[in-house]
Design a protein around this motif. Sequence first.
Motif, mmCIF file in Angstrom:
data_model
loop_
_atom_site.group_PDB
_atom_site.id
_atom_site.type_symbol
_atom_site.label_atom_id
_atom_site.label_comp_id
_atom_site.label_asym_id
_atom_site.label_seq_id
_atom_site.Cartn_x
_atom_site.Cartn_y
_atom_site.Cartn_z
ATOM 1 N N GLY A 1 0.822 -1.211 0.000
ATOM 2 C CA GLY A 1 0.000 0.000 0.000
ATOM 3 C C GLY A 1 0.848 1.249 0.000
ATOM 4 N N LEU A 2 1.932 1.236 0.776
ATOM 5 C CA LEU A 2 2.842 2.383 0.829
ATOM 6 C C LEU A 2 3.525 2.586 -0.515
ATOM 7 N N VAL A 3 3.958 1.492 -1.122
ATOM 8 C CA VAL A 3 4.596 1.589 -2.441
ATOM 9 C C VAL A 3 3.608 2.141 -3.452
ATOM 10 N N ASP A 4 2.368 1.673 -3.422
ATOM 11 C CA ASP A 4 1.352 2.180 -4.341
ATOM 12 C C ASP A 4 1.110 3.672 -4.131
ATOM 13 N N ARG A 5 1.031 4.084 -2.863
ATOM 14 C CA ARG A 5 0.812 5.503 -2.555
ATOM 15 C C ARG A 5 1.999 6.345 -3.025
ATOM 16 N N LEU A 6 3.219 5.856 -2.780
ATOM 17 C CA LEU A 6 4.408 6.593 -3.217
ATOM 18 C C LEU A 6 4.488 6.666 -4.744
ATOM 19 N N ALA A 7 4.094 5.600 -5.414
ATOM 20 C CA ALA A 7 4.078 5.612 -6.877
ATOM 21 C C ALA A 7 3.074 6.646 -7.388
ATOM 22 N N ALA A 8 1.932 6.732 -6.734
ATOM 23 C CA ALA A 8 0.930 7.725 -7.131
ATOM 24 C C ALA A 8 1.451 9.145 -6.884
ATOM 25 N N GLU A 9 2.103 9.365 -5.744
ATOM 26 C CA GLU A 9 2.672 10.681 -5.448
ATOM 27 C C GLU A 9 3.764 11.037 -6.451
ATOM 28 N N LYS A 10 4.579 10.042 -6.810
ATOM 29 C CA LYS A 10 5.636 10.269 -7.798
ATOM 30 C C LYS A 10 5.019 10.680 -9.125
ATOM 31 N N GLY A 11 3.949 10.010 -9.519
ATOM 32 C CA GLY A 11 3.265 10.350 -10.758
ATOM 33 C C GLY A 11 2.724 11.776 -10.730
ATOM 34 N N GLN A 12 2.142 12.155 -9.603
ATOM 35 C CA GLN A 12 1.612 13.517 -9.467
ATOM 36 C C GLN A 12 2.749 14.538 -9.502
ATOM 37 N N ALA A 13 3.845 14.242 -8.800
ATOM 38 C CA ALA A 13 4.985 15.158 -8.781
ATOM 39 C C ALA A 13 5.592 15.284 -10.178
ATOM 40 N N LEU A 14 5.690 14.174 -10.885
ATOM 41 C CA LEU A 14 6.228 14.207 -12.240
ATOM 42 C C LEU A 14 5.323 15.028 -13.154
ATOM 43 N N HIS A 15 4.023 14.848 -13.008
ATOM 44 C CA HIS A 15 3.072 15.615 -13.823
ATOM 45 C C HIS A 15 3.195 17.111 -13.518
ATOM 46 N N ALA A 16 3.299 17.461 -12.245
ATOM 47 C CA ALA A 16 3.459 18.875 -11.862
ATOM 48 C C ALA A 16 4.770 19.426 -12.412
ATOM 49 N N TYR A 17 5.834 18.632 -12.334
ATOM 50 C CA TYR A 17 7.136 19.043 -12.854
ATOM 51 C C TYR A 17 7.057 19.289 -14.361
ATOM 52 N N GLU A 18 6.421 18.388 -15.095
ATOM 53 C CA GLU A 18 6.298 18.550 -16.543
ATOM 54 C C GLU A 18 5.489 19.782 -16.904
#
Length: 125
Positions: free
Chosen positions: A40-57
């Motif tokens: 669950g933590l890995v899934d949450r971190l993956a989702a946060e990474k995706g959001q951060a990457l989208h914001a960065y782009e």
Amino acid sequence: ALRLLALLALLLTPLVGPAAHAWYFSSDPSAAREAKLMRGLVDRLAAEKGQALHAYERRVASLSGELQAARALGEEYAGRESAIAKERDALLRQLRASKDRQSDLEAEVGRVDAERALAEERAHA
């Protein structure tokens, strides 16, 4: 008797199933729970990474657009500055030509006045 034993085994399976599974596979039920929490933590971190990457782009795209606009504005400014410098040089040339013409005309006026004065002097003499 075999039916009774099978029925008894089916009735007891829900009660001893997890413990039997843990004993059989030598795993700890808390380890399974911890693994589930980690997933669950890995899934949450993956989702946060995706959001951060989208914001960065999005931010990179925004800054890229601003940079292109600034470059275009700089080029336009340089072009205008060059045009102003050319116009200033042309105006300076016109001013010099006008001053030269003024000097020539003043000299001509002085010559005409001198000739007129000489002519009047001859006429009175």
